[in-house]
Scaffold this motif. Structure first.
Motif, PDB file in Angstrom:
ATOM      1  N   ALA A 108       1.331  -1.107  -0.114  1.00 51.64           N
ATOM      2  CA  ALA A 108       0.074   0.208   0.149  1.00 51.64           C
ATOM      3  C   ALA A 108       0.981   1.545   0.246  1.00 51.64           C
ATOM      4  O   ALA A 108       0.518   1.823  -0.211  1.00 51.64           O
ATOM      5  CB  ALA A 108      -0.999   0.206   1.166  1.00 51.64           C
ATOM      6  N   LEU A 148      10.758  -4.099  -4.256  1.00 50.77           N
ATOM      7  CA  LEU A 148      10.920  -5.181  -3.954  1.00 50.77           C
ATOM      8  C   LEU A 148      11.176  -5.354  -2.553  1.00 50.77           C
ATOM      9  O   LEU A 148      10.915  -4.240  -1.806  1.00 50.77           O
ATOM     10  CB  LEU A 148      12.787  -4.958  -4.622  1.00 50.77           C
ATOM     11  N   ALA A 177      19.555  -1.741  -5.551  1.00 51.97           N
ATOM     12  CA  ALA A 177      18.364  -1.639  -6.249  1.00 51.97           C
ATOM     13  C   ALA A 177      17.761   0.188  -5.746  1.00 51.97           C
ATOM     14  O   ALA A 177      17.661   0.914  -6.783  1.00 51.97           O
ATOM     15  CB  ALA A 177      17.028  -3.018  -5.438  1.00 51.97           C
ATOM     16  N   ALA A 187      19.269   2.557  -7.172  1.00 52.09           N
ATOM     17  CA  ALA A 187      18.585   2.595  -9.183  1.00 52.09           C
ATOM     18  C   ALA A 187      17.428   2.897  -9.521  1.00 52.09           C
ATOM     19  O   ALA A 187      16.976   3.057 -10.365  1.00 52.09           O
ATOM     20  CB  ALA A 187      19.083   0.757  -9.746  1.00 52.09           C
ATOM     21  N   GLY A 188      16.787   3.390  -8.282  1.00 51.58           N
ATOM     22  CA  GLY A 188      15.385   4.033  -7.847  1.00 51.58           C
ATOM     23  C   GLY A 188      14.343   3.017  -7.755  1.00 51.58           C
ATOM     24  O   GLY A 188      12.905   3.584  -7.697  1.00 51.58           O
ATOM     25  N   ALA A 189      14.419   1.598  -6.963  1.00 50.83           N
ATOM     26  CA  ALA A 189      13.434   0.951  -6.554  1.00 50.83           C
ATOM     27  C   ALA A 189      12.991   1.933  -4.760  1.00 50.83           C
ATOM     28  O   ALA A 189      14.218   2.067  -4.668  1.00 50.83           O
ATOM     29  CB  ALA A 189      13.912  -0.489  -7.011  1.00 50.83           C
ATOM     30  N   ARG A 241       8.850   8.447  -4.740  1.00 49.49           N
ATOM     31  CA  ARG A 241       9.770   8.178  -4.631  1.00 49.49           C
ATOM     32  C   ARG A 241      10.649   9.257  -4.596  1.00 49.49           C
ATOM     33  O   ARG A 241      12.006   8.654  -3.957  1.00 49.49           O
ATOM     34  CB  ARG A 241      10.119   7.790  -5.915  1.00 49.49           C
ATOM     35  N   GLY A 270      16.745  -3.102  -9.686  1.00 53.33           N
ATOM     36  CA  GLY A 270      16.624  -2.116  -9.864  1.00 53.33           C
ATOM     37  C   GLY A 270      15.543  -1.335 -10.389  1.00 53.33           C
ATOM     38  O   GLY A 270      15.036  -0.408 -11.543  1.00 53.33           O
ATOM     39  N   ASN A 271      17.207  -1.142 -11.827  1.00 49.60           N
ATOM     40  CA  ASN A 271      16.764  -0.790 -13.254  1.00 49.60           C
ATOM     41  C   ASN A 271      17.918  -1.691 -14.000  1.00 49.60           C
ATOM     42  O   ASN A 271      18.822  -1.280 -14.667  1.00 49.60           O
ATOM     43  CB  ASN A 271      17.514   0.357 -13.184  1.00 49.60           C
ATOM     44  N   ASP A 280      11.354 -10.494 -14.029  1.00 49.68           N
ATOM     45  CA  ASP A 280      11.029  -9.590 -14.793  1.00 49.68           C
ATOM     46  C   ASP A 280      11.322  -8.200 -15.654  1.00 49.68           C
ATOM     47  O   ASP A 280      10.225  -7.640 -16.371  1.00 49.68           O
ATOM     48  CB  ASP A 280       9.375  -9.930 -14.717  1.00 49.68           C
ATOM     49  N   LYS A 333      12.147  -5.329 -15.146  1.00 49.46           N
ATOM     50  CA  LYS A 333      11.194  -3.581 -14.035  1.00 49.46           C
ATOM     51  C   LYS A 333      12.801  -2.639 -14.455  1.00 49.46           C
ATOM     52  O   LYS A 333      13.638  -3.155 -13.063  1.00 49.46           O
ATOM     53  CB  LYS A 333      10.770  -4.630 -13.597  1.00 49.46           C
ATOM     54  N   TRP A 366      11.508  -0.089 -12.098  1.00 49.87           N
ATOM     55  CA  TRP A 366      11.133   0.509 -11.366  1.00 49.87           C
ATOM     56  C   TRP A 366      10.917   1.554 -11.256  1.00 49.87           C
ATOM     57  O   TRP A 366       9.295   1.794 -11.432  1.00 49.87           O
ATOM     58  CB  TRP A 366      10.724  -0.035  -9.858  1.00 49.87           C
ATOM     59  N   SER A 367      10.998   2.576 -11.351  1.00 47.83           N
ATOM     60  CA  SER A 367      11.199   4.345 -11.364  1.00 47.83           C
ATOM     61  C   SER A 367      10.611   4.488 -12.729  1.00 47.83           C
ATOM     62  O   SER A 367       9.806   5.692 -12.353  1.00 47.83           O
ATOM     63  CB  SER A 367      12.504   4.807 -10.845  1.00 47.83           C
ATOM     64  N   TYR A 386       6.496   2.626 -12.758  1.00 51.08           N
ATOM     65  CA  TYR A 386       5.748   3.859 -12.011  1.00 51.08           C
ATOM     66  C   TYR A 386       6.576   4.968 -11.391  1.00 51.08           C
ATOM     67  O   TYR A 386       6.955   4.602 -10.247  1.00 51.08           O
ATOM     68  CB  TYR A 386       5.321   2.225 -10.569  1.00 51.08           C
ATOM     69  N   GLU A 417       5.218   6.945  -9.608  1.00 52.06           N
ATOM     70  CA  GLU A 417       5.154   7.075  -8.360  1.00 52.06           C
ATOM     71  C   GLU A 417       3.964   6.289  -8.581  1.00 52.06           C
ATOM     72  O   GLU A 417       2.824   5.789  -9.851  1.00 52.06           O
ATOM     73  CB  GLU A 417       4.278   9.003  -8.134  1.00 52.06           C
ATOM     74  N   ARG A 418       3.730   5.144  -7.231  1.00 49.56           N
ATOM     75  CA  ARG A 418       3.600   3.788  -7.409  1.00 49.56           C
ATOM     76  C   ARG A 418       1.301   4.658  -6.511  1.00 49.56           C
ATOM     77  O   ARG A 418       2.016   5.672  -6.300  1.00 49.56           O
ATOM     78  CB  ARG A 418       3.951   3.922  -5.919  1.00 49.56           C
ATOM     79  N   ILE A 438      -0.270   4.799  -3.869  1.00 55.03           N
ATOM     80  CA  ILE A 438      -0.580   5.160  -2.469  1.00 55.03           C
ATOM     81  C   ILE A 438      -2.294   4.480  -2.314  1.00 55.03           C
ATOM     82  O   ILE A 438      -2.853   5.256  -2.287  1.00 55.03           O
ATOM     83  CB  ILE A 438       0.026   6.418  -1.444  1.00 55.03           C
ATOM     84  N   ASN A 439      -2.668   3.242  -1.190  1.00 59.67           N
ATOM     85  CA  ASN A 439      -3.597   3.159  -1.284  1.00 59.67           C
ATOM     86  C   ASN A 439      -4.130   2.135   0.330  1.00 59.67           C
ATOM     87  O   ASN A 439      -3.735   1.128   0.484  1.00 59.67           O
ATOM     88  CB  ASN A 439      -3.654   2.092  -2.522  1.00 59.67           C
TER      89      ASN A 439
END
Lengths: 541, 284
Positions: free
Chosen positions: A191, A196, A237, A240-242, A362, B81-82, B261, B263, B265-266, B269, B271-272, B274-275
């Motif tokens: 949420a 990751l 990670a 790298a932005g995660a 982020r 991460g990338n 996979d 991904k 990530w940044s 998404y 921005e994710r 937020i839920n």
């Protein structure tokens, strides 16, 4: 009105599953259930038991005497002297009030040994005067084993000819949420925007790895070679932005320390889920304790700021996980979510939903050509950018604004002081996040943190003139708020699931006030609420 | 033309082979950019701790100056991460074969997509001359004044045994071949390991020993032959050794980030969402 059930047997006999079925049935009918899980570090044989405290009012803890018990397997006899006066024990053991022979019953219905627990659950429902239909309905979650379990339960219900102690309630309708700390942390992380989760298996942190490995959300759970590999990859990670969370318990956290220190100087955001069990070393792997608090606060060599958050129950764990991500990303710090086996593996019932105080992002800036990875700023917080769009640098070495290595006196001071200013900025940010909570009213004050909340909240309801101060942020520490509460009290004690009462040292360090009264428990078991009420009464006598 | 130089003061010993390795790395990056293989901003230089690690300060790419022994797991994370980043991971022999050996073996197994260059001078140089796992038996390091009591390990055959998908050895002064192998390693999809034999001119100068014993492989070979070749030199100082250099082995198989996979990530998404409504999942 409330009652308590213990379900005990050998590991592998379906004890935890039985407890879940009963809990979910009662919760679905509007009751509040607290489910304590006690198990050893073994897969088969040895004893497992669950304690279910069931009430028409919210309850957040259990105690150690029972109205009902299912005792089967050869290790469960110690529960016989933990029955209340009119309590009913059912099972295969010598000495139980209602002796049953489930192996005979399953033979009659041609079923496997594995459904013996269902026979005893059926008997339990008869003894409690509860509708067998409710149990049978709940057993639909057994999948392909549903039918045989339902038949066994019905047979147990019909066969039981012991005493009946019918429970009557008037439960209020409304939403009910049934959740463990592990589930709350996992869903809270999703949420909050986690990408990751990286971990190496270690009890009692492992359930989060299992949960996140199974979810259908677009997140990944990754198991790497050891905790050093885990935290190093986590930092890589995140660089790298995660959005990354790593997870472990005390021993694994010890291995992570050199990289936690790397986090301090490299200022790469990361969230660490740290789920305590009693140490030192292997300690008591499947039991609970809060003895790693000072270790976590002081983790990582060198001087740098970090955030340590201690949620008190699963609902708070869900909410505070968002804060952990928010603070980590916004201030490029380590946020530790400090929990323990008791919070992680107990199930709680709530009747309302949590709301996030913050919205994590982020917090990435658009890189211009003159982006500086460690820009000197007034608040000490340097904008975050990632490689791939421009040049971004991270380093374990002392550095200048660009991230290049420095060893010159003046340049070192500039960067050390930047990080010191960030510590102050972080303190101000945490003040806005309700770092303390006070429960109840009274001149006497008990202070605690983390999973002891449940038993304390339940205990002070039974006491006069006693209030409870819960500290949710251990770092940065809410010094002024805590000092004020202590100074307004006539008598003060700390409560901790440890042998030394580390929160007292932390309070003294931050407020200068010494608290001599300590209520401690260090046998790997959580406080029971009645046990605790007695201890508080004794302490304040 | 991309400028890969930085203005940081270089503190390697004058004449150190690291200058050559740095120059080959810059040449490799520059050529890969010109050939359209990657963009300047895609490169990330990751280092451990030791003399090799100063390279972080001397090459103008994104970078991560990591911890001793931990360059490998840090780089693993960067690719998770990338996965689009071109990661060049540098490590020393003490760094990766002593402190970080478990990461080395596991990386060979799980196949993260980056090049690992080990500047192997068979000595701890920045700590002024102690033996490492690749130092020859009898070498009088400062912690072993009577001579190194242990026989060296062979990291090349170990890498093959552990499942590395690209295994090579080069010599630090062979500019042409080192540059070409670096390029091949960066282009390889998977864990590309290059052991760079790099005599330390201050604490362990075995230049004369290796000079006449090296010969160039016409690899890559199939696995069994690669292993035979890898075992030709045991990293000892035996007088009749033959030291093969070049690419021993190369195969393509799914990488660590493929398995998750690939991904970024940044980017996937920015921005994710937020839920806090996910709490409803616990409703009974």
């Amino acid at each position: 009105m409330e009652f308590q059930i213990t379900i005990a047997g050998e590991a592998g006999q379906g004890i935890a599953k039985s407890a879940e079925i009963v809990s979910k049935d009662f919760v679905s009918r509007g009751f509040y259930v607290f489910n304590y899980r006690d198990y050893g570090s073994l897969i088969r044989g040895g004893e497992n038991f669950n304690v279910l405290r069931i009430s028409d009012e919210p309850v957040y803890s259990n105690d150690w005497t029972n109205d009902f018990a299912i005792l089967f397997g050869k290790f469960s006899s110690h529960h016989l002297n933990k029955m209340k006066q009119n309590g009913i024990s059912i099972g295969t053991l010598e000495g139980v009030q209602a002796k049953m022979n489930p192996s005979l019953i399953i033979k009659e219905i041609g079923a496997n040994k594995i459904v013996e627990n269902a026979v005893l659950l059926g008997a339990l429902y008869k003894a409690m005067g509860q509708p067998i239909e409710a149990l049978i309905k709940q057993m639909e979650t057994y999948g392909k084993h549903t039918k045989v379990n339902q038949i066994a339960a019905q047979k147990g219900y019909d066969t039981y000819n012991g005493e009946v102690n019918e429970i009557r309630f008037n439960v209020r309708k409304g939403n009910r949420y049934y959740v463990s700390g592990s589930n709350a942390i996992s869903q809270g992380a999703i949420a909050s925007g986690m990408d990751l989760y990286i971990a190496y298996p270690m009890t009692p942190a492992t359930p989060v790895l299992h949960i996140l490995a199974r979810v259908k959300d677009d997140v990944r759970a990754i198991q790497l070679e050891n905790e050093i590999g885990v935290i190093s990859a986590g930092l890589g990670a995140s660089f790298a932005g995660a959005n990354v969370m790593v997870g472990t318990s005390g021993g694994g956290f010890a291995l992570m320390n050199e990289a936690l220190s790397l986090q301090g100087i490299s200022e790469i955001p990361i969230v660490t889920y740290m789920c305590m069990r009693p140490g030192p070393a292997t300690g008591i792997p499947t039991y609970t304790g809060q003895g790693d608090m000072q270790f976590v606060l002081n983790s990582g060599h060198g001087e740098y700021s970090k955030v340590v958050i201690a949620p008190g129950d699963p609902k708070e764990a869900f909410e505070r996980t968002a804060e952990a991500f928010y603070l980590a990303n916004k201030y490029r710090v380590l946020s530790v979510l400090l929990t323990d086996k008791h919070l992680a593996e107990s199930d709680y019932t709530f009747d309302s939903s949590p709301t996030f105080r913050v919205k994590p992002t982020r917090n990435l800036v658009n890189q211009s050509k003159d982006y500086l990875s460690y820009k000197i700023t007034e608040d000490g917080n340097s904008p975050r950018a990632v490689p791939g769009k421009g040049i971004a640098r991270a380093t374990s070495y002392e550095h200048d604004e660009m991230g290049y290595t420095v060893e010159e006196s003046e340049k070192i001071k500039i960067m050390v002081e930047k990080r010191l200013r960030k510590a102050k900025t972080l303190e101000d940010a945490v003040k806005k996040l309700e770092p303390i909570t006070v429960y109840g009213k009274g001149k006497r004050l008990v202070i605690s943190w983390g999973s002891t909340k449940g038993a304390i909240v339940d205990a002070i309801k039974l006491l006069e003139d006693t209030r409870f101060l819960q500290i949710s942020y251990l770092k940065p520490f809410p010094s002024e708020e805590v000092k004020k509460e202590i100074e307004e009290s006539l008598d003060v004690a700390i409560i901790e699931n440890s042998a030394t009462g580390q929160i007292a040292a932390l309070i003294r360090e931050n407020t200068g006030l010494e608290i001599k009264k300590k209520i401690l428990k260090y046998d790997g078991r959580p406080f029971g609420y009645l046990e605790l009420a007695d201890k508080i009464k004794e302490m304040f006598k | 033309m991309i400028n890969l130089n930085t203005s940081e003061q270089n503190t390697w010993c004058p004449g150190c082979h690291n200058f050559v390795i740095l120059s080959c790395a810059k040449k490799a990056v520059s050529e890969l950019i010109n050939e359209g293989h990657a963009k300047h901003e895609d490169f990330v230089t990751v280092t451990g701790i030791g003399c090799h690690a100063k390279l972080y300060d001397y090459i103008n790419t994104s970078g991560f100056y990591g911890l001793h022994g931990r360059a490998i797991p840090t780089a693993n994370g960067i690719t998770l991460g990338n996965p689009k980043l071109k990661v060049m991971t540098f490590a020393g022999d003490g760094d990766v074969y002593a402190e970080g050996i478990s990461h080395f073996i596991n990386a060979a197994r799980v196949n993260p997509n980056y090049a690992l260059f080990v500047n192997n001078n068979k000595i701890f140089a920045l700590t002024t001359g102690q033996v490492t796992p690749t130092s020859e038996k009898g070498f009088p390091g400062r912690s072993t004044p009577k001579g190194n009591p242990f026989t060296p390990m062979n990291p090349v055959s170990l890498a093959l045994e552990a499942g590395a998908s690209f295994v090579a050895r080069e010599y630090s002064l062979d500019v042409k071949n080192l540059t070409e192998t670096m390029k091949a390693a960066i282009k390889h999809k998977g864990f590309a390991y290059v052991d760079i034999i790099q005599p330390c001119i201050t604490f362990h100068n075995f230049t004369e020993y290796v000079k006449d014993k090296m010969y160039r492989l016409n690899g890559p070979f199939e696995y069994k032959k690669a292993m035979e070749k890898a075992k030709e030199w045991d990293y000892s100082d035996s007088a009749d050794a033959k030291i093969p250099v070049g690419i021993f082995y190369e195969e393509e198989r799914p990488t660590l980030s493929d398995l998750f996979d690939n991904k970024n990530w940044s980017e996937a998404y920015p921005e994710r969402k937020i839920n806090s409504a996910l709490w409803e999942r616990f409703k009974v």
